[in-house]
Motif scaffolding. Structure first.
Motif, PDB file in Angstrom:
ATOM      1  N   ARG A 149       0.863  -1.208  -0.042  1.00 11.79           N
ATOM      2  CA  ARG A 149       0.023  -0.035   0.038  1.00 11.79           C
ATOM      3  C   ARG A 149       0.937   1.209  -0.179  1.00 11.79           C
ATOM      4  N   VAL A 150       0.357   2.161  -0.542  1.00 13.38           N
ATOM      5  CA  VAL A 150       1.146   3.521  -0.476  1.00 13.38           C
ATOM      6  C   VAL A 150      -0.090   4.674  -0.148  1.00 13.38           C
ATOM      7  N   VAL A 151       0.323   5.276   1.098  1.00 13.39           N
ATOM      8  CA  VAL A 151      -0.678   6.193   1.836  1.00 13.39           C
ATOM      9  C   VAL A 151      -0.068   7.573   1.676  1.00 13.39           C
ATOM     10  N   SER A 152      -0.697   8.495   1.242  1.00 11.97           N
ATOM     11  CA  SER A 152      -0.217  10.006   1.046  1.00 11.97           C
ATOM     12  C   SER A 152      -1.105  10.791   1.857  1.00 11.97           C
ATOM     13  N   THR A 153      -0.546  11.633   2.649  1.00  8.56           N
ATOM     14  CA  THR A 153      -1.302  12.691   3.507  1.00  8.56           C
ATOM     15  C   THR A 153      -1.608  13.901   2.674  1.00  8.56           C
ATOM     16  N   ALA A 154      -2.831  14.102   2.292  1.00  6.77           N
ATOM     17  CA  ALA A 154      -3.027  15.277   1.341  1.00  6.77           C
ATOM     18  C   ALA A 154      -3.920  16.207   2.445  1.00  6.77           C
ATOM     19  N   SER A 155      -5.069  16.907   2.103  1.00  3.14           N
ATOM     20  CA  SER A 155      -5.519  17.743   2.989  1.00  3.14           C
ATOM     21  C   SER A 155      -6.823  18.351   2.426  1.00  3.14           C
ATOM     22  N   ARG A 156      -7.706  18.853   3.253  1.00  8.77           N
ATOM     23  CA  ARG A 156      -8.872  19.482   2.623  1.00  8.77           C
ATOM     24  C   ARG A 156      -8.434  20.983   2.019  1.00  8.77           C
ATOM     25  N   ALA A 157      -7.286  21.311   2.519  1.00  8.83           N
ATOM     26  CA  ALA A 157      -6.804  22.637   1.981  1.00  8.83           C
ATOM     27  C   ALA A 157      -6.743  22.464   0.532  1.00  8.83           C
ATOM     28  N   HIS A 158      -6.934  21.454  -0.051  1.00  5.73           N
ATOM     29  CA  HIS A 158      -6.739  21.391  -1.640  1.00  5.73           C
ATOM     30  C   HIS A 158      -8.152  22.077  -2.511  1.00  5.73           C
ATOM     31  N   GLN A 159      -9.380  22.269  -1.472  1.00  9.08           N
ATOM     32  CA  GLN A 159     -10.379  22.710  -2.052  1.00  9.08           C
ATOM     33  C   GLN A 159     -10.210  24.262  -2.331  1.00  9.08           C
ATOM     34  N   GLY A 160     -10.790  24.481  -3.661  1.00  4.84           N
ATOM     35  CA  GLY A 160     -10.510  25.797  -4.306  1.00  4.84           C
ATOM     36  C   GLY A 160      -9.231  26.086  -5.005  1.00  4.84           C
ATOM     37  N   SER A 161      -8.310  24.995  -5.187  1.00  9.33           N
ATOM     38  CA  SER A 161      -7.132  25.259  -5.566  1.00  9.33           C
ATOM     39  C   SER A 161      -7.147  24.670  -7.120  1.00  9.33           C
ATOM     40  N   ARG A 162      -6.215  25.079  -7.980  1.00 10.15           N
ATOM     41  CA  ARG A 162      -6.265  24.888  -9.429  1.00 10.15           C
ATOM     42  C   ARG A 162      -4.680  24.930  -9.821  1.00 10.15           C
ATOM     43  N   LEU A 163      -4.253  23.767 -10.243  1.00 14.04           N
ATOM     44  CA  LEU A 163      -2.792  23.806 -10.847  1.00 14.04           C
ATOM     45  C   LEU A 163      -2.538  24.783 -11.872  1.00 14.04           C
ATOM     46  N   ASP A 164      -1.584  25.560 -11.930  1.00 14.22           N
ATOM     47  CA  ASP A 164      -1.250  26.428 -12.904  1.00 14.22           C
ATOM     48  C   ASP A 164      -0.129  25.789 -13.665  1.00 14.22           C
ATOM     49  N   PHE A 165      -0.062  24.831 -14.686  1.00 15.84           N
ATOM     50  CA  PHE A 165       0.982  24.220 -15.110  1.00 15.84           C
ATOM     51  C   PHE A 165       1.928  25.173 -15.992  1.00 15.84           C
ATOM     52  N   GLU A 166       1.527  26.600 -15.920  1.00 18.72           N
ATOM     53  CA  GLU A 166       2.406  27.338 -16.580  1.00 18.72           C
ATOM     54  C   GLU A 166       3.417  28.349 -15.459  1.00 18.72           C
ATOM     55  N   ASP A 167       3.073  27.859 -14.359  1.00 14.07           N
ATOM     56  CA  ASP A 167       3.666  28.649 -13.010  1.00 14.07           C
ATOM     57  C   ASP A 167       3.608  27.695 -11.801  1.00 14.07           C
ATOM     58  N   LEU A 168       3.909  26.394 -11.942  1.00 14.26           N
ATOM     59  CA  LEU A 168       3.983  25.586 -10.997  1.00 14.26           C
ATOM     60  C   LEU A 168       5.048  25.780  -9.756  1.00 14.26           C
ATOM     61  N   GLN A 169       5.914  26.516 -10.004  1.00 16.25           N
ATOM     62  CA  GLN A 169       7.010  27.151  -8.926  1.00 16.25           C
ATOM     63  C   GLN A 169       6.429  28.406  -8.366  1.00 16.25           C
ATOM     64  N   ALA A 170       5.171  28.978  -8.763  1.00 13.65           N
ATOM     65  CA  ALA A 170       4.713  29.944  -8.191  1.00 13.65           C
ATOM     66  C   ALA A 170       5.682  31.135  -8.037  1.00 13.65           C
ATOM     67  N   ALA A 171       6.228  31.380  -9.237  1.00 16.71           N
ATOM     68  CA  ALA A 171       7.237  32.504  -9.685  1.00 16.71           C
ATOM     69  C   ALA A 171       6.783  33.770  -9.816  1.00 16.71           C
ATOM     70  N   LYS A 172       5.311  33.921 -10.522  1.00 16.82           N
ATOM     71  CA  LYS A 172       4.514  34.870 -10.643  1.00 16.82           C
ATOM     72  C   LYS A 172       3.750  35.723  -9.414  1.00 16.82           C
ATOM     73  N   SER A 173       3.395  34.935  -8.766  1.00 12.76           N
ATOM     74  CA  SER A 173       2.934  35.416  -7.391  1.00 12.76           C
ATOM     75  C   SER A 173       2.739  34.278  -6.400  1.00 12.76           C
ATOM     76  N   TYR A 174       2.908  34.661  -4.952  1.00 12.40           N
ATOM     77  CA  TYR A 174       2.991  33.709  -3.883  1.00 12.40           C
ATOM     78  C   TYR A 174       2.289  34.205  -2.755  1.00 12.40           C
ATOM     79  N   SER A 175       1.486  33.205  -2.447  1.00  8.32           N
ATOM     80  CA  SER A 175       0.866  33.340  -1.085  1.00  8.32           C
ATOM     81  C   SER A 175       0.928  31.861  -0.270  1.00  8.32           C
ATOM     82  N   GLY A 176       1.361  31.813   0.749  1.00 16.25           N
ATOM     83  CA  GLY A 176       1.697  30.487   1.580  1.00 16.25           C
ATOM     84  C   GLY A 176       0.529  29.606   1.428  1.00 16.25           C
ATOM     85  N   PHE A 177      -0.557  29.913   1.903  1.00 10.61           N
ATOM     86  CA  PHE A 177      -1.648  29.147   2.013  1.00 10.61           C
ATOM     87  C   PHE A 177      -2.195  28.664   0.678  1.00 10.61           C
ATOM     88  N   GLU A 178      -2.097  29.554  -0.377  1.00  4.36           N
ATOM     89  CA  GLU A 178      -2.413  29.139  -1.841  1.00  4.36           C
ATOM     90  C   GLU A 178      -1.656  28.245  -2.263  1.00  4.36           C
TER      91      GLU A 178
END
Length: 277
Positions: free
Chosen positions: A130-159
């Motif tokens: 088995r592989v068990v990975s800890t995620a979080s409800r904090a994912h709600q409302g998030s969307r991956l920006d594949f053009e900026d996966l490294q958050a170089a354009k803007s940064y918010s710790g929670f986001e």
């Protein structure tokens, strides 16, 4: 769990430590991955004796260090019954990993990806792994920006943290798809908001607010319960690719169910891992 081998990251405090102690108490031999040697050794002493538990020290924010760690563990362990990807952090300001990746992405996602990939042969060789990975409800409302996966354009710790937890769910989804028919199951979970060391080193206002927020948090024991369930319960042996909360599979956000995004994240993670050498 008698005779089973459990590899766990983030097991020296909080829900990871509770899970490691509980699984050792059930008879598992724990392979503990820690960043800090002293804390790792202290945790080893807390585990049920007689199981030849082991400790590895590694910086999981480094792809090279994580790859080397996986090779070390694979060489030492002919079988791995459970891999628990649990290490993670939240940072108030943008920082870079040794590979030049945004640190939250590197530690919370790439470490899961690289360690799991490095241990796949051992997992596949172990019936019922088995592989068990800890995620979080904090994912709600998030969307991956594949053009900026490294958050170089803007940064918010929670986001950025929320996006990393979305990545955990997408990773689990794609991993389960790729492991179909292998006998290995992969699931992830939301542990709840837990009163642990999480956020204590995040910096800035976030670090100052954490103690107040934790007054409303659940205990590490309650937060670890679903990790322990996914690692050990016979009920989960045929369930895969799911997101759990309080031992039950629940629906994550629509973005977390996007198979195209899951496949794209996997491909991008492979590219970044290869680029790191």
């Amino acid at each position: 769990m008698n005779g089973k081998v459990v590899v766990i990251t983030g097991g020296t405090s909080g829900i990871g430590q509770v899970a490691a102690e509980a699984l050792a108490a059930q008879g598992a031999r724990v392979v503990l991955v820690a960043r800090d040697k002293a804390r790792g050794e202290a945790t080893l002493k807390r585990l049920k004796p007689g199981q030849a538990h082991s400790l590895y020290i590694a910086d999981l924010a480094s792809i090279g260090a994580t790859r080397a760690l996986a090779a070390q563990i694979a060489a030492a362990e002919p079988r791995i019954d459970v891999l628990i990807n649990n290490a993670g952090a939240l940072f108030n300001s943008r920082r870079l990993s040794p590979d030049g990746l945004e640190l939250t992405f590197a530690l919370n996602h790439m470490a899961y990806f690289v360690l799991t990939e490095g241990l796949l042969d051992r997992l596949k060789a172990t019936p019922g792994a088995r592989v068990v990975s800890t995620a979080s409800r904090a994912h709600q409302g998030s969307r991956l920006d594949f053009e900026d996966l490294q958050a170089a354009k803007s940064y918010s710790g929670f986001e950025v943290y929320g996006r990393s937890k979305l990545a955990n769910i997408l990773f689990t989804r794609e991993l389960a798809r790729r492991l179909a028919g292998s006998g290995v199951v992969a699931n992830c979970l939301h542990p709840g908001f837990v009163a642990t060391r999480f956020g204590d080193q995040s910096g800035g206002m976030l670090q100052r607010l954490m103690p107040l927020a934790k007054l409303m948090a659940v205990t590490p024991k309650a937060g670890a319960d679903t990790i322990i369930h996914l690692a050990s319960s016979p009920e989960v042996e045929s369930q895969t690719g799911l997101y759990f909360y309080k031992r039950m599979p629940v629906a994550p956000s629509a973005e977390a169910q996007d198979d195209a995004a899951a496949a794209r994240l996997w491909a991008e993670s492979e590219r970044l891992a290869a680029q790191a050498g």
